[in-house]
Design a protein around this motif. Structure first.
Motif, PDB file in Angstrom:
ATOM      1  N   ASP A 140      62.215  25.390 -66.051  1.00  0.00           N
ATOM      2  CA  ASP A 140      62.064  24.295 -65.098  1.00  0.00           C
ATOM      3  C   ASP A 140      60.959  24.522 -64.067  1.00  0.00           C
ATOM      4  O   ASP A 140      60.815  23.740 -63.142  1.00  0.00           O
ATOM      5  N   ASP A 141      60.152  25.561 -64.215  1.00  0.00           N
ATOM      6  CA  ASP A 141      59.019  25.773 -63.311  1.00  0.00           C
ATOM      7  C   ASP A 141      57.800  25.013 -63.828  1.00  0.00           C
ATOM      8  O   ASP A 141      57.601  24.893 -65.036  1.00  0.00           O
ATOM      9  N   LEU A 142      57.005  24.547 -62.895  1.00  0.00           N
ATOM     10  CA  LEU A 142      55.802  23.790 -63.232  1.00  0.00           C
ATOM     11  C   LEU A 142      54.586  24.604 -62.815  1.00  0.00           C
ATOM     12  O   LEU A 142      54.390  24.866 -61.634  1.00  0.00           O
ATOM     13  N   ASN A 143      53.773  24.992 -63.787  1.00  0.00           N
ATOM     14  CA  ASN A 143      52.614  25.838 -63.502  1.00  0.00           C
ATOM     15  C   ASN A 143      51.355  25.023 -63.263  1.00  0.00           C
ATOM     16  O   ASN A 143      51.114  24.018 -63.931  1.00  0.00           O
ATOM     17  N   ASP A 144      50.535  25.521 -62.350  1.00  0.00           N
ATOM     18  CA  ASP A 144      49.202  24.992 -62.130  1.00  0.00           C
ATOM     19  C   ASP A 144      48.372  25.307 -63.384  1.00  0.00           C
ATOM     20  O   ASP A 144      48.610  26.325 -64.036  1.00  0.00           O
ATOM     21  N   PRO A 145      47.380  24.469 -63.720  1.00  0.00           N
ATOM     22  CA  PRO A 145      46.539  24.776 -64.886  1.00  0.00           C
ATOM     23  C   PRO A 145      45.855  26.151 -64.805  1.00  0.00           C
ATOM     24  O   PRO A 145      45.547  26.746 -65.830  1.00  0.00           O
ATOM     25  N   GLU A 146      45.641  26.677 -63.598  1.00  0.00           N
ATOM     26  CA  GLU A 146      44.997  27.977 -63.416  1.00  0.00           C
ATOM     27  C   GLU A 146      46.005  29.108 -63.202  1.00  0.00           C
ATOM     28  O   GLU A 146      45.635  30.199 -62.772  1.00  0.00           O
ATOM     29  N   PHE A 147      47.269  28.862 -63.513  1.00  0.00           N
ATOM     30  CA  PHE A 147      48.326  29.842 -63.276  1.00  0.00           C
ATOM     31  C   PHE A 147      47.974  31.213 -63.858  1.00  0.00           C
ATOM     32  O   PHE A 147      48.056  32.223 -63.170  1.00  0.00           O
ATOM     33  N   ILE A 169      53.822  29.759 -54.189  1.00  0.00           N
ATOM     34  CA  ILE A 169      54.905  28.939 -54.740  1.00  0.00           C
ATOM     35  C   ILE A 169      55.112  27.678 -53.910  1.00  0.00           C
ATOM     36  O   ILE A 169      54.954  27.704 -52.688  1.00  0.00           O
ATOM     37  N   LYS A 170      55.430  26.605 -54.596  1.00  0.00           N
ATOM     38  CA  LYS A 170      55.894  25.387 -53.949  1.00  0.00           C
ATOM     39  C   LYS A 170      57.375  25.283 -54.285  1.00  0.00           C
ATOM     40  O   LYS A 170      57.750  25.181 -55.446  1.00  0.00           O
ATOM     41  N   ASN A 171      58.224  25.394 -53.264  1.00  0.00           N
ATOM     42  CA  ASN A 171      59.670  25.286 -53.439  1.00  0.00           C
ATOM     43  C   ASN A 171      60.097  23.846 -53.195  1.00  0.00           C
ATOM     44  O   ASN A 171      59.779  23.291 -52.143  1.00  0.00           O
ATOM     45  N   THR A 172      60.793  23.251 -54.136  1.00  0.00           N
ATOM     46  CA  THR A 172      61.258  21.873 -53.985  1.00  0.00           C
ATOM     47  C   THR A 172      62.770  21.832 -54.147  1.00  0.00           C
ATOM     48  O   THR A 172      63.306  22.237 -55.172  1.00  0.00           O
ATOM     49  N   ARG A 173      63.431  21.339 -53.080  1.00  0.00           N
ATOM     50  CA  ARG A 173      64.890  21.172 -53.074  1.00  0.00           C
ATOM     51  C   ARG A 173      65.204  19.768 -52.585  1.00  0.00           C
ATOM     52  O   ARG A 173      64.752  19.384 -51.509  1.00  0.00           O
ATOM     53  N   LYS A 221      58.676  25.607 -58.089  1.00  0.00           N
ATOM     54  CA  LYS A 221      60.061  25.890 -58.482  1.00  0.00           C
ATOM     55  C   LYS A 221      60.921  24.768 -57.931  1.00  0.00           C
ATOM     56  O   LYS A 221      60.917  24.501 -56.740  1.00  0.00           O
ATOM     57  N   VAL A 222      61.629  24.090 -58.825  1.00  0.00           N
ATOM     58  CA  VAL A 222      62.499  22.986 -58.438  1.00  0.00           C
ATOM     59  C   VAL A 222      63.939  23.473 -58.515  1.00  0.00           C
ATOM     60  O   VAL A 222      64.395  23.930 -59.563  1.00  0.00           O
ATOM     61  N   TYR A 223      64.638  23.383 -57.401  1.00  0.00           N
ATOM     62  CA  TYR A 223      66.009  23.865 -57.310  1.00  0.00           C
ATOM     63  C   TYR A 223      66.978  22.688 -57.341  1.00  0.00           C
ATOM     64  O   TYR A 223      66.677  21.607 -56.847  1.00  0.00           O
ATOM     65  N   SER A 224      68.145  22.953 -57.891  1.00  0.00           N
ATOM     66  CA  SER A 224      69.241  21.990 -57.801  1.00  0.00           C
ATOM     67  C   SER A 224      70.532  22.795 -57.773  1.00  0.00           C
ATOM     68  O   SER A 224      70.543  23.992 -58.077  1.00  0.00           O
TER      69      SER A 224
END
Length: 171
Positions: A27-34, A55-59, A147-150
């Motif tokens: 469920d992580d979303l990588n930048d094209p340059e990861f 990291i971009k944390n999304t909750r 990183k998207v948390y739930s």
């Protein structure tokens, strides 16, 4: 298998066949340059054994970005480990998602389940402490994944209470 058994089983196999390796949660979303950005940083910093991405944390629809500038970058192992052990670094878990030099993976595995509490609670912290004992990290200066948390994800359901923390310190 779950995230930890999968890491323990497959990370060493991948590391045997590569110079670099990393863990990619579904469920992580990588930048094209990861990958390219981290490879470049590790090539520029031959002493570094791990690249820590931003990291971009999304909750619950709210996001914040964290770029760790000094996590694990000190030349002294104690200076790298103490801030991790004292939970002084916000978003410390970012490091586990970074690009690792493969030759160090065999030295840090296995990391066993906790003996009590939630068995997989913060095992990535033990992973990072073991890595920090072996060498320095380098930190990317930009966000390279989200990183998207739930409440349904494992890390979103962990309880950061005294039992889990004591179990982690015992481990």
């Amino acid at each position: 298998l779950g995230w930890w058994k999968t890491c323990q089983l497959y990370w060493p196999k991948v590391a045997e066949q590569s110079i670099y390796c990393f863990y990619q949660p579904h469920d992580d979303l990588n930048d094209p340059e990861f990958i390219s950005c981290q490879v470049e940083l590790l090539e520029q910093n031959r002493h570094a054994i791990l690249c820590v991405p931003g990291i971009k944390n999304t909750r619950e629809g709210k996001s914040n970005s964290v770029i760790l500038k000094n996590m694990g970058t000190y030349s002294c192992a104690v200076d790298r480990i103490i801030p991790l052990m004292h939970w002084e670094i916000k978003s410390w878990w970012t490091g586990i998602h970074g690009l690792h030099r493969s030759k160090w993976i065999e030295k840090i595995i296995p990391v066993h389940y906790l003996r009590f509490g939630e068995k997989e609670f913060a095992l990535d912290l033990i992973w990072l402490v073991k890595l920090a004992a072996y060498g320095q990290f380098v930190c990317a200066d930009k966000v390279l994944f989200e990183k998207v948390y739930s409440s349904r994800t494992l890390s979103g359901s962990w309880k950061y209470g005294p039992i889990n923390r004591v179990a982690l310190y015992v481990a």
